[in-house]
Scaffold this motif. Structure first.
Motif, short mmCIF file in Angstrom:
data_model
loop_
_atom_site.label_atom_id
_atom_site.label_comp_id
_atom_site.label_asym_id
_atom_site.label_seq_id
_atom_site.Cartn_x
_atom_site.Cartn_y
_atom_site.Cartn_z
N TYR A 39 -22.11 19.40 19.66
CA TYR A 39 -21.57 19.86 20.95
C TYR A 39 -21.81 18.79 22.01
N ALA A 40 -20.79 18.53 22.81
CA ALA A 40 -20.91 17.55 23.89
C ALA A 40 -21.84 18.08 24.97
N VAL A 41 -22.66 17.21 25.52
CA VAL A 41 -23.57 17.55 26.60
C VAL A 41 -23.41 16.53 27.71
N ARG A 42 -23.20 16.99 28.91
CA ARG A 42 -23.02 16.09 30.04
C ARG A 42 -24.24 15.18 30.20
N GLY A 43 -24.00 13.89 30.28
CA GLY A 43 -25.08 12.93 30.45
C GLY A 43 -25.74 12.50 29.16
N GLU A 98 -24.68 11.21 22.78
CA GLU A 98 -24.77 11.68 21.40
C GLU A 98 -24.51 13.18 21.29
N GLY A 99 -24.72 13.93 22.36
CA GLY A 99 -24.54 15.37 22.31
C GLY A 99 -25.66 16.06 21.54
#
Length: 333
Positions: free
Chosen positions: A16-20, A23-24
């Motif tokens: 899942y993509a994570v802001r900042g 690599e997520g």
């Protein structure tokens, strides 16, 4: 001839993509699981281990980045429409309309599944089965937590699915409601012959209900098999020790590792566990060794192996510690 497995998943990866964070977060890291037909199968792991992501993929609500999944002989990625007709899903959050009655919810669900004129009779059948007949005409928003959860399971059963997914079905229930739900889950596989995939973070629940379990840790299955078999692989007794205040755990571990007949010494904070063929007989020598090493114990217990001991042996962490790590991560984010 249908496969003996109701569910087969191989190499599931999901990030899942994570802001900042370039690599997520990798929720699944090559997860494999095979669920036999007509059984209750438990996915056991702390919150954040990847259980719910696995359920989302198997129920067509999410696509994996890598891997394959087959449910009731149907490829989840190629024929999601057919998979949806073959399965029932009870998610963590209720799918019932709180502004409608229990019976109205069930009748609507039946019609959506194409039951037509039979939707009403099926609704009445399920209301009786789950002890909700007296509340059939009440709005769902007036139901207790246990009643609402029973209605959720009934909604998942309206179309008589081959495979039922239960995602944390007893979270938030009081002990009486939880016990009633356990009885119903056992009956689904025993009397109805249904395949039930149960996710839970309750050790007792997995041990009580599931004929087989897969222990999930950080997106991977680290062990799979019948609960008794997994516990039985840890031969002998488990000796649990709580160290006295300001005691050096490293000194305690070193002292126990040198003792004859003591093995699998693991440290988790101020607690130490070790294995022995006869735990009760080993306790005096253990306490004496710790005292000599300047690392006295505050308390000691001897027990047969539990799923917590299996998890500790496989991951190096107690189950409760993994739950705490997930909670700390959520608080930081």
């Amino acid at each position: 001839m249908p496969s003996s497995a109701a569910i087969e998943a191989q190499g599931l990866v999901k990030t899942y993509a994570v802001r900042g964070d370039k690599e997520g977060v990798r929720a699944l890291d090559g997860l494999d699981v095979t669920v036999p037909r007509g059984a209750v199968f438990g996915l056991l792991g702390p919150n954040g281990a990847g259980k719910s992501t696995t359920i989302k993929i198997l129920t067509t609500l999410a696509r994996p980045d890598e891997g394959t999944a087959i449910v009731d002989g149907i490829d989840v990625l190629r024929r999601p429409d057919r998979v949806r007709r073959a399965i029932g899903v009870v998610a963590q959050r209720s799918g019932a309309d709180p502004g409608a009655t229990g019976r109205e919810n069930l009748v609507l669900q039946g019609r959506l599944h194409g039951l037509g004129a039979n939707a009403a009779s099926r609704a009445d059948e399920l209301l009786a089965r789950f002890g909700l007949t007296g509340a059939a005409g009440r709005l769902v928003k007036t139901y207790s937590g246990g009643m609402q959860r029973r209605l959720d399971v009934a909604l998942g059963l309206v179309h008589r699915p081959e495979v039922l997914f239960l995602d944390e079905p007893t979270t938030g229930l009081d002990p009486e409601s939880r016990a009633a739900m356990w009885e119903e889950i056992t009956r689904l596989a025993g009397e109805d012959g249904m395949t039930v995939l149960l996710t839970t973070h309750y050790l007792e629940e997995a041990d009580r209900l599931a004929g087989r379990i897969a222990i999930v840790d950080r997106g991977r299955v680290v062990a799979e098999g019948p609960p008794d078999e997994l516990k039985g692989a840890l031969h002998g007794d488990v000796v649990h020790l709580e160290l006295a205040a300001e005691t050096d755990p490293a000194a305690a571990r070193s002292a126990l590792q040198d003792l004859q007949g003591i093995r699998n010494v693991l440290v988790a904070g101020d607690a130490i566990s070790a294995r022995s063929d006869d735990g009760a007989s080993a306790v005096p020598a253990i306490l004496a060794a710790l005292q000599t090493a300047g690392a006295p114990a505050a308390s000691v217990t001897v027990a047969r192996p539990s799923l917590d001991d299996v998890y500790l042996r496989l991951t190096g962490r107690r189950y409760s510690e993994s739950e705490d790590l997930v909670a700390e991560g959520a608080n930081r984010s």
